[in-house]
Design a protein around this motif. Structure first.
Motif, mmCIF file in Angstrom:
data_model
loop_
_atom_site.group_PDB
_atom_site.id
_atom_site.type_symbol
_atom_site.label_atom_id
_atom_site.label_comp_id
_atom_site.label_asym_id
_atom_site.label_seq_id
_atom_site.Cartn_x
_atom_site.Cartn_y
_atom_site.Cartn_z
ATOM 1 N N GLY A 9 0.770 -1.420 0.110
ATOM 2 C CA GLY A 9 -0.300 0.075 -0.129
ATOM 3 C C GLY A 9 0.724 1.092 0.079
ATOM 4 N N PRO A 22 -4.662 1.159 0.702
ATOM 5 C CA PRO A 22 -4.000 -0.441 0.647
ATOM 6 C C PRO A 22 -3.399 -0.488 -0.851
ATOM 7 N N LEU A 24 -3.011 -2.872 -4.107
ATOM 8 C CA LEU A 24 -3.553 -4.230 -5.316
ATOM 9 C C LEU A 24 -2.724 -5.400 -5.105
ATOM 10 N N ARG A 26 -1.994 -8.886 -5.237
ATOM 11 C CA ARG A 26 -3.271 -10.546 -4.334
ATOM 12 C C ARG A 26 -2.703 -10.366 -2.962
ATOM 13 N N VAL A 28 -2.037 -8.287 -0.806
ATOM 14 C CA VAL A 28 -2.836 -7.712 0.240
ATOM 15 C C VAL A 28 -4.031 -8.457 0.878
ATOM 16 N N ARG A 32 -8.505 -5.025 3.756
ATOM 17 C CA ARG A 32 -7.844 -3.888 2.987
ATOM 18 C C ARG A 32 -8.580 -4.005 2.349
ATOM 19 N N GLN A 33 -8.099 -4.924 1.470
ATOM 20 C CA GLN A 33 -9.158 -3.700 -0.537
ATOM 21 C C GLN A 33 -10.308 -3.877 -0.322
ATOM 22 N N THR A 34 -10.681 -4.107 0.667
ATOM 23 C CA THR A 34 -11.990 -3.957 0.920
ATOM 24 C C THR A 34 -12.025 -2.324 1.629
#
Length: 294
Positions: A9, A22, A24, A26, A28, A32-34
């Protein structure tokens, strides 16, 4: 502008706000992405450090107690990779990480930011509506009501009572524990009527039992945080000294009211038993669990 961009991030500090975005990649975590970008105002920060290691280092931010509904809801139980206030730093970017940390620390000193607990949330938490599908069902929150729709694999008692709708005005506290893979987790909404209940999560109609995908069940922290952000701030129930703070049960009904709750719950179970929804064994086991809980 002090900024560091890594696979996990980006942290960018403009003198008043640290924007944490965050990555991008994979690797992560889905949580965190959501959860997305977090804008942390300087007044919410108590400190920041860079922790060097042989292969990779870590930037860690500490927030003032009571500043963030996410930390309040999760109680420090988020796994490290899902923690938005932690950034893995490649060894060749250690100097940049140290610079970002120093800039934030300098601003904290310059603005004389106190380290004491806050009296209001300084971060908003996730936006609503928010909905998450977990191993025990789907939990949704629209800002005023929590709705739980049970999965086919949920306990028969839960499914028999139908969707559970809880007004946020009735919620005393939110309890969350992640599924570790070794032990089940849960998301429980303690209300004025159920605050003293000791029903296990798999039997509690106000709780989600988290036993499936760790990656997806972790998303229930989004709902826990969104609801927590709309509850009275912890400081409103506390005095200036820890000894002055009332017991968490102080805002729930007196024991006399719990007798009525117990009788109502037993009546509900009796009706399910007479209707053939619960077998004799299920009725006896659930009744015993209810009695133990109260």
């Amino acid at each position: 502008m002090a900024e560091i961009i890594q696979r996990d991030g980006t942290w960018a500090f403009d003198g008043s706000t640290v924007r944490i975005t965050p990555g991008l990649h994979r690797s992560v975590p889905l949580f965190r992405q959501t959860y997305g970008e977090v804008a942390v105002p300087l007044e919410a920060i108590s400190g920041v450090v860079y922790e060097p290691e042989r292969k990779r280092g870590r930037l860690r931010m500490r927030l003032r107690e009571g500043a963030d509904p996410l930390l309040q809801a999760t109680g420090g139980r988020l796994p490290d990779p899902a923690d938005p206030y932690r950034l893995v730093v490649d060894v060749d970017r250690a100097g940049v990480a140290e610079y970002v940390a120093e800039e934030i620390r300098h601003a904290l000193l310059l603005d004389q930011i106190p380290k004491e607990p806050t009296r209001a949330y300084l971060l908003p938490g996730p936006p609503v509506p928010v909905s998450v599908r977990s191993s025990d069902g789907t939990v949704s929150f629209d800002g005023t009501q929590v709705r739980i729709d049970w999965a086919d694999t949920s306990d028969r008692v839960k499914r028999a009572t139908g969707p559970r709708i809880i007004s946020v005005a009735d919620v005393v506290r939110v309890e969350w524990l992640p599924n570790s893979g070794y032990e089940d987790g849960f998301l429980r909404f303690a209300t004025r009527e159920t605050a003293f209940s000791k029903l296990p999560p798999e039997k509690d109609p106000y709780a989600l039992d988290l036993w499936g995908s760790i990656r997806r069940d972790l998303l229930t922290a989004l709902v826990a945080t969104a609801v927590t952000a709309r509850l009275p701030h912890p400081s409103t129930q506390a005095g200036d000294h820890p000894a002055d703070r009332p017991h968490p049960a102080a805002s729930v009904p007196p024991p006399a009211d719990h007798h009525d709750v117990l009788l109502r719950r037993l009546r509900e179970l009796g009706e399910l038993h007479r209707a053939g929804v619960l077998t004799d064994e299920e009725f006896a086991a659930t009744k015993a669990a209810v009695l133990r809980g109260f």
